[in-house]
Scaffold this motif. Structure first.
Motif, PDB file in Angstrom:
ATOM      1  N   ILE A 189      -3.478  -3.683  -7.899  1.00  0.00           N
ATOM      2  CA  ILE A 189      -2.892  -4.315  -6.711  1.00  0.00           C
ATOM      3  C   ILE A 189      -1.901  -3.378  -6.025  1.00  0.00           C
ATOM      4  N   CYS A 190      -1.698  -3.635  -4.738  1.00  0.00           N
ATOM      5  CA  CYS A 190      -0.660  -2.938  -3.978  1.00  0.00           C
ATOM      6  C   CYS A 190       0.449  -3.935  -3.655  1.00  0.00           C
ATOM      7  N   ILE A 191       1.665  -3.538  -3.953  1.00  0.00           N
ATOM      8  CA  ILE A 191       2.831  -4.322  -3.540  1.00  0.00           C
ATOM      9  C   ILE A 191       3.476  -3.546  -2.399  1.00  0.00           C
ATOM     10  N   GLU A 192       3.733  -4.220  -1.276  1.00  0.00           N
ATOM     11  CA  GLU A 192       4.255  -3.509  -0.104  1.00  0.00           C
ATOM     12  C   GLU A 192       5.192  -4.377   0.731  1.00  0.00           C
ATOM     13  N   PRO A 193       6.444  -4.502   0.281  1.00  0.00           N
ATOM     14  CA  PRO A 193       7.401  -5.272   1.084  1.00  0.00           C
ATOM     15  C   PRO A 193       7.612  -4.665   2.470  1.00  0.00           C
ATOM     16  N   GLY A 201       0.664  -7.467   0.663  1.00  0.00           N
ATOM     17  CA  GLY A 201      -0.006  -6.533  -0.250  1.00  0.00           C
ATOM     18  C   GLY A 201      -1.388  -7.107  -0.586  1.00  0.00           C
ATOM     19  N   HIS A 202      -2.083  -6.427  -1.496  1.00  0.00           N
ATOM     20  CA  HIS A 202      -3.513  -6.732  -1.683  1.00  0.00           C
ATOM     21  C   HIS A 202      -4.044  -6.090  -2.945  1.00  0.00           C
ATOM     22  N   GLY A 203      -5.192  -6.623  -3.409  1.00  0.00           N
ATOM     23  CA  GLY A 203      -5.943  -5.913  -4.424  1.00  0.00           C
ATOM     24  C   GLY A 203      -6.508  -4.642  -3.829  1.00  0.00           C
ATOM     25  N   GLY A 211      -6.475   4.910  -2.964  1.00  0.00           N
ATOM     26  CA  GLY A 211      -5.058   4.911  -3.351  1.00  0.00           C
ATOM     27  C   GLY A 211      -4.262   4.633  -2.095  1.00  0.00           C
ATOM     28  N   ASP A 212      -3.261   3.764  -2.194  1.00  0.00           N
ATOM     29  CA  ASP A 212      -2.522   3.293  -1.018  1.00  0.00           C
ATOM     30  C   ASP A 212      -1.031   3.386  -1.318  1.00  0.00           C
ATOM     31  N   SER A 213      -0.283   4.023  -0.415  1.00  0.00           N
ATOM     32  CA  SER A 213       1.165   4.128  -0.622  1.00  0.00           C
ATOM     33  C   SER A 213       1.870   4.273   0.711  1.00  0.00           C
ATOM     34  N   TYR A 220       7.815  -0.019   1.970  1.00  0.00           N
ATOM     35  CA  TYR A 220       7.466   0.879   0.862  1.00  0.00           C
ATOM     36  C   TYR A 220       6.303   0.262   0.112  1.00  0.00           C
ATOM     37  N   GLU A 221       5.466   1.120  -0.477  1.00  0.00           N
ATOM     38  CA  GLU A 221       4.278   0.588  -1.162  1.00  0.00           C
ATOM     39  C   GLU A 221       3.849   1.463  -2.322  1.00  0.00           C
ATOM     40  N   HIS A 222       3.501   0.787  -3.412  1.00  0.00           N
ATOM     41  CA  HIS A 222       2.845   1.455  -4.542  1.00  0.00           C
ATOM     42  C   HIS A 222       1.548   0.731  -4.889  1.00  0.00           C
TER      43      HIS A 222
HETATM   44 CO    CO Z   1      -1.538  -1.523   1.446  1.00  0.00          CO
END
Ligand code: CO
Ligand code: MF3
Length: 260
Positions: free
Chosen positions: A198-202, A167-169, A104-106, A231-233
Motif C-alpha cells: 500500500i501507499c500512504i500519502e497524507p 493513498g492506495h494499494g 513504486g510510488d513516492s 509525502y508518500e511511501h
Molecule cells: Co500514490
C-alpha cells in the motif's frame, strides 16, 4: 479485490521502489531558486530511462509528464511548466516508476531556499504524519487505523486533511485496492495482511481542507490558496512487521543539514 504479493513478487517490486526513491534523490540535487519545474521533469524522465525504468505517470489517463509538481497551494497533480521556483516556495514532487512489471510510488515536499516557519512546520507535521500512519499500519490492523492516526495527528496541530484524494494499494498497477484515506474511523476497512502493498500519502493543508480542480482537469489546489504538503511511501505488510519499501535516504544524502 486486493492482490496479495508473494515473497518473489515483493523482491521484484523492490527494483521499482528503489528506483523511484533514487529518482527523488536525483531531483533533489536540482531544487533551488531559479530552476523551472520543467527542468526537474526532464531530469527525472532521463534518470528513470537511464536506469531501466519507465515513468508510470507519463500518459496515465492523459497526464502529460513524469513528475506531478505541487508548488505551494497545489495539492496534487500539477504539471511541470516554465514556472521558476522561488526562494520561500515549497514544492512537492510526486512520481510513480515502473520497473520489472511493478510500480513504486513516492512523494516528498521540499523547501526552496529559506521558507517561513509556518511552512516549515506544515512540512514537518505532514512528514511526521506519514510515519504516524506507517506506525499504525501493523499486520492485523485495519485501513481505518492508518486513516485515523494521520487525521488525529494533523488536526491536533491545527491542520486540515484533504479528503478527496487517498493513498492506495499498489503492485503491477499504480492504483490497486484498497483505498487508503487520510481521515476516518479506527477499526474499519480492510485488514492488513501478509503480502499487501500500500501507499500512504497524507495531503495536509495549512488552511481549510477544501480543494478545487483547475480547468486543465488535473491541477488540484487548495480553495483558500494556502499551502499544502504531501509525502508518500510505498509499504509492504509482512507476517510480523511492516516494511517501508521506498526511502528518503537518497534525498537526505543530497540535502544533508537542509533535510527536514
Ligand atoms: Co500514490
Ligand atoms: N502518485 C500519485 C498517486 O498516487 C499520482 C500519479 S497521478 C499521474 O496517485 F497521473 F501522474 F499518474
Amino acid at each position: 479485490m486486493i492482490y496479495l504479493k508473494t515473497p518473489e513478487e515483493i523482491e521484484t517490486m523492490r527494483s521499482a521502489t528503489t528506483l523511484v526513491s533514487q529518482t527523488l534523490g536525483e531531483v533533489a540535487r536540482w531544487i533551488q531558486p531559479g530552476v523551472t519545474t520543467r527542468k526537474l521533469d526532464t531530469i527525472a524522465r532521463e534518470f528513470i530511462m537511464d536506469n531501466g525504468g519507465k515513468s508510470a505517470c507519463l500518459g496515465y489517463g492523459g497526464f502529460p509528464a513524469t513528475l506531478c509538481i505541487e508548488v505551494n497551494e497545489i495539492v496534487v497533480h500539477g504539471f511541470p511548466s516554465d514556472r521558476i521556483l522561488m526562494d520561500g516556495d515549497i514544492v512537492g514532487i510526486d512520481t510513480v516508476v515502473e520497473k520489472d512489471g511493478f510500480m513504486g510510488d513516492s512523494c516528498y515536499t521540499f523547501p526552496v531556499g529559506e521558507i517561513s516557519p509556518e511552512k516549515m512546520s506544515l512540512l514537518r507535521t505532514t512528514k511526521e504524519s506519514l510515519y504516524v500512519g506507517i506506525e499504525a499500519a501493523k499486520p492485523g490492523a485495519r485501513i481505518g487505523d492508518i486513516a485515523n492516526a494521520v487525521q488525529t495527528y494533523c488536526e491536533r496541530r491545527g491542520y486540515s486533511v484533504v479528503r478527496e484524494m487517498c493513498g492506495h494499494g499498489i503492485g503491477r498497477k499504480m492504483h490497486e485496492s484498497p483505498e487508503v484515506p487520510n481521515y476516518g474511523r479506527r477499526g474499519i476497512g480492510a485488514k492488513l495482511q501478509n503480502g499487501m502493498c500500500i501507499c500512504i500519502e497524507p495531503m495536509i493543508n495549512m488552511g481549510s481542507r477544501n480543494i478545487v480542480i483547475e480547468s486543465d482537469g488535473w491541477t488540484c489546489r487548495t480553495k483558500d490558496r494556502k499551502p499544502s504538503a504531501h509525502y508518500e511511501h510505498t509499504l509492504v505488510i509482512l507476517n510480523d512487521r511492516t516494511e517501508i519499501m521506498t526511502t528518503f535516504d537518497y534525498i537526505e544524502e543530497v540535502l544533508q543539514d537542509r533535510f527536514i
